[in-house]
Design an enzyme around this catalytic site. Structure first.
Site, PDB file in Angstrom:
ATOM      1  N   SER A 255       0.367  -2.381   4.169  1.00  0.00           N
ATOM      2  CA  SER A 255      -1.051  -2.308   4.505  1.00  0.00           C
ATOM      3  C   SER A 255      -1.759  -1.420   3.512  1.00  0.00           C
ATOM      4  CB  SER A 255      -1.213  -1.713   5.902  1.00  0.00           C
ATOM      5  OG  SER A 255      -0.762  -0.375   5.865  1.00  0.00           O
ATOM      6  N   LYS A 256      -3.021  -1.747   3.310  1.00  0.00           N
ATOM      7  CA  LYS A 256      -3.770  -1.007   2.298  1.00  0.00           C
ATOM      8  C   LYS A 256      -4.007   0.444   2.705  1.00  0.00           C
ATOM      9  CE  LYS A 256      -8.579  -2.070   3.398  1.00  0.00           C
ATOM     10  NZ  LYS A 256      -9.856  -2.498   2.861  1.00  0.00           N
ATOM     11  N   ARG A 257      -3.816   0.736   3.972  1.00  0.00           N
ATOM     12  CA  ARG A 257      -3.962   2.119   4.420  1.00  0.00           C
ATOM     13  C   ARG A 257      -2.866   3.017   3.857  1.00  0.00           C
ATOM     14  NH1 ARG A 257      -7.320   1.809   9.829  1.00  0.00           N
ATOM     15  NH2 ARG A 257      -8.278   0.022   8.860  1.00  0.00           N
ATOM     16  N   ASP A 408     -11.157   2.787   3.973  1.00  0.00           N
ATOM     17  CA  ASP A 408     -10.123   1.813   4.362  1.00  0.00           C
ATOM     18  C   ASP A 408     -10.751   0.589   5.022  1.00  0.00           C
ATOM     19  OD1 ASP A 408      -7.996   3.265   3.431  1.00  0.00           O
ATOM     20  OD2 ASP A 408      -7.497   4.177   5.354  1.00  0.00           O
ATOM     21  N   ARG A 466      -8.853   5.200  -3.180  1.00  0.00           N
ATOM     22  CA  ARG A 466      -8.304   5.622  -1.894  1.00  0.00           C
ATOM     23  C   ARG A 466      -6.972   6.347  -2.072  1.00  0.00           C
ATOM     24  NH1 ARG A 466      -7.056   1.734   1.286  1.00  0.00           N
ATOM     25  NH2 ARG A 466      -7.168   0.191  -0.361  1.00  0.00           N
TER      26      ARG A 466
END
Ligand code: GLU
Length: 504
Positions: A255-257, A408, A466
Site C-alpha cells: 500500500s502506498k501508505r 496519503d 510522502r
C-alpha cells in the site's frame, strides 16, 4: 481443432498513480502472451467517471512504455476489437444487459439507499451474509414499465440462483466452490446508466477474445458473479490465473501508505526499467534454474505459468536496490551516461528545475547543491534537525503526521491542491502557516530553507514526497502509542478539511 491464439489483457482503472501492481500484472500477461506467440491487450476501465482522469491514463501508457511492455491492441495503437476505453463502449453494455433482461437473468431494482441500508443492518445483526434480499426480483413486467415511465430511479441487478453452488477453476489453486447463497445480486448497471465493473469486464473479455485472465488474487471472490454472467450469455469462460498480491515487508497488502507504489517513483529514483521488471518477475515466480538475474527475453523463453506460487511475495526495497545495482555495474560508461541523461540530466528535466533555481543562484554551479535534495537522497535526519524556536516536538509531530495522512488520501498531486490543503491543515491545527511549513521544509529538503516547498513536492511526486515525511516521523522516534493518538486526532480534523482535495 486448432486452439484459439492466446490473448491476454490488463484492464487498469486510470485513477491515481500508475501502480507497481499494474506493472506486475502487465509483465505476467505480456510474458504469458509472448511465450505463446499470442497478443497482449490494454483496456482502460474508466467506468468510475468521478475518479478516472486523462492524466492518470497517460501515466499508465508512459510507465508501460518506460518498462518496455508494449501492447498489441489498446488505446493509442488501436486494434480490431476497439474501442479499448470502457467509457466509449456504453452502447455495447446496454445491448448486452438488454439480452440479460429479456432472458430473465437480470431485473430492475428500485430500492432506495435507505431500504438497502436497513436490509444490510438487519442481516448484520442476524450475522447473515449481507446481500440484496431480492425484493424487486419478482416485480411484474407491468409494474416495472410503469415505474420506469414515472422516472423512478433504478439500477439493474443480476439474478443469482437460490440454490446450489458455483464451482470454478483457478489454474494455480484448482477447483473452488462457493454456495450461491453467499453471492450478491450484483448491480450491473448503475442509476447513472454506467455499467459496473462486473458486467463490463465479462462483456469486454469475451468480445475482445481474451483467452487467459491473469490478474490479482483480490478478484478471486468476484469470479462466481462473472461466471454466472458467462453462463447467462452462453459464453465460454477464459482460463483464470490469479496472481498473488504483492506485500509490504510487514506482510500487509502493498500500500502506498507504507511503501512507494508508483512506477513513476521508481523511474525518478533512478531504477532501471529492466531491473524493476526483473524484480517483479521474481514476485511469486522463479527461473527453472533459480537464477535471480534474467532479462525479459529470458523470462519469455523460460516462462511456465505453473511455476507461479501463491504465497504473497514481499516487495522489498533493499532487494530491489541490490538488483538494480547489479544492472548498473553491467553498463559500459557510455551506456551509464546515457541512462543518467534519460533519467534526469536532460534539458526537459533541467528546464523544470531552472525556474526554481534561477532566482537563488549566483553561479551556474549553485544548481547542484540547490537541487541535490530533489534528485538525490537526503542524509539521515535526527531529532535535532527539527528543533524550532516556536514549535514544540508535539507540534512538529502533528504537522508531519497530519500532512502525511492527508497526502496519503490525495488524488491529484498538484501545486494548488497541495497549497490549499496545507493552508486548511495549518488553520485546523491552529498554527501559523509559516511555522507549520518549517517541519515540512526540513523533512523534504533536510534544510529549513530550500527551493519553494510546493514546487519541490510537485517535482518529486507524491511517493517520494510522502516517503520523506515518513522518514522524518521515524527520525523523530514516534512510538506506536503516539502514532495511534495522532491517527485519532487526525480523524478529528479531517472533517474540517472540506476545502481541500483530501476527501476519500
Ligand atoms: N479494473 C480492474 C483493476 O483495476 C481490473 C480487474 C481485472 O483484471 O479483472 O484492477
Amino acid at each position: 481443432m486448432e486452439s484459439a491464439p492466446v490473448r491476454t489483457r490488463i484492464a487498469p482503472s486510470p485513477t491515481g498513480d500508475p501502480h507497481v501492481g499494474t506493472a506486475y500484472m502487465a509483465l505476467f500477461n505480456w510474458v504469458f502472451a509472448r511465450s505463446h506467440g499470442g497478443q497482449f491487450v490494454l483496456r482502460i476501465e474508466d467506468t468510475d467517471q468521478a475518479r478516472s482522469t486523462p492524466a492518470s491514463e497517460q501515466a499508465i501508457y508512459d510507465s508501460l512504455r518506460w518498462l518496455g511492455l508494449d501492447w498489441d491492441e489498446g488505446p493509442e495503437v488501436g486494434g480490431e476489437y476497439g474501442p479499448y476505453r470502457q467509457s466509449e463502449r456504453k452502447s455495447i453494455y446496454h445491448h448486452h444487459v438488454e439480452v440479460l433482461l429479456e432472458k430473465g437473468h437480470a431485473f430492475h431494482c428500485f430500492c432506495s439507499k435507505e431500504r438497502l441500508d436497513a436490509v444490510r443492518a438487519e442481516q448484520q445483526a442476524n450475522k447473515q451474509t449481507t446481500r440484496y434480499d431480492g425484493l424487486c426480483s419478482s416485480l411484474s413486467a407491468d409494474e416495472v414499465a410503469d415505474r420506469i415511465a414515472r422516472g423512478e430511479e433504478h439500477v439493474i441487478r443480476m439474478r443469482v440462483p437460490e440454490e446450489g453452488a458455483c464451482t470454478y477453476t483457478d489454474r494455480l489453486r484448482g477447483e473452488i466452490t462457493i454456495p450461491f447463497a453467499q453471492i450478491d445480486m450484483q448491480v450491473l448497471v448503475k442509476a447513472d446508466r454506467m455499467p459496473t465493473y462486473h458486467l463490463a469486464v465479462v462483456v469486454d473479455d469475451h468480445l475482445m477474445g481474451i483467452t487467459h485472465i491473469l490478474r490479482g488474487e483480490e478478484w478471486l471472490n468476484s469470479v462466481p458473479k462473472q461466471k454466472l454472467l458467462y453462463d447467462y450469455f452462453g459464453w465460454p469462460m477464459p482460463e483464470l490465473i490469479h496472481l498473488p498480491l504483492l506485500r509490504n515487508t510487514d506482510q500487509s497488502k502493498l500500500s502506498k501508505r507504507k511503501n512507494p507504489t508508483s512506477v513513476t517513483y521508481y523511474r525518478d529514483k533512478g531504477y532501471l526499467p529492466e531491473a524493476l521488471l526483473n524484480y517483479l518477475g521474481l514476485m511469486g515466480w522463479s527461473m527453472p534454474d533459480e537464477s535471480e538475474i534474467f532479462s525479459l527475453h529470458q523470462m519469455v523463453e523460460a516462462f511456465d505459468v505453473d511455476r507461479i506460487t501463491t504465497g504473497g511475495p514481499i516487495f522489498d526495497q533493499t532487494k530491489l536496490g541490490w538488483l538494480n545495482g547489479q544492472y548498473l555495474r553491467e553498463l559500459s560508461p557510455q551506456a551509464y551516461a546515457q541512462r543518467v541523461q534519460d533519467w534526469m540530466l536532460n534539458s526537459d528535466k533541467l528546464e523544470q528545475l531552472i525556474p526554481l533555481v534561477q532566482e537563488r543562484a549566483e553561479r551556474l554551479s549553485d544548481l547542484v547543491p540547490l537541487v541535490s535534495y530533489l534528485l538525490g537522497n537526503l542524509p539521515a535526519l535526527g531529532e535535532a534537525d527539527f528543533e524550532h524556536k516556536s514549535m514544540q516536538r508535539a507540534d512538529v509531530l502533528k504537522v508531519l503526521h497530519h500532512t502525511l495522512a492527508a497526502f496519503d488520501e490525495m488524488r491529484d498531486w498538484r501545486r494548488d491542491e497541495l497549497f490549499a490543503l496545507c493552508q486548511a491543515l495549518s488553520e485546523a491545527m491552529g498554527l501559523k502557516f509559516r511555522d507549520f511549513l518549517v517541519p515540512l521544509f526540513i523533512a523534504t529538503s533536510g534544510r529549513a530553507v530550500s527551493l519553494p516547498l510546493f514546487d519541490s513536492w510537485v517535482f518529486m511526486g507524491s511517493d517520494l514526497s510522502r516517503s520523506r515525511l515518513r522518514a522524518a516521523l521515524d527520525a523523530l522516534g514516534v512510538s506506536n502509542k503516539e502514532r495511534k493518538r495522532l491517527d485519532k486526532e487526525y480523524q478529528g480534523i479531517r472533517s474540517t478539511l472540506a476545502a481541500s482535495d483530501a476527501s476519500n
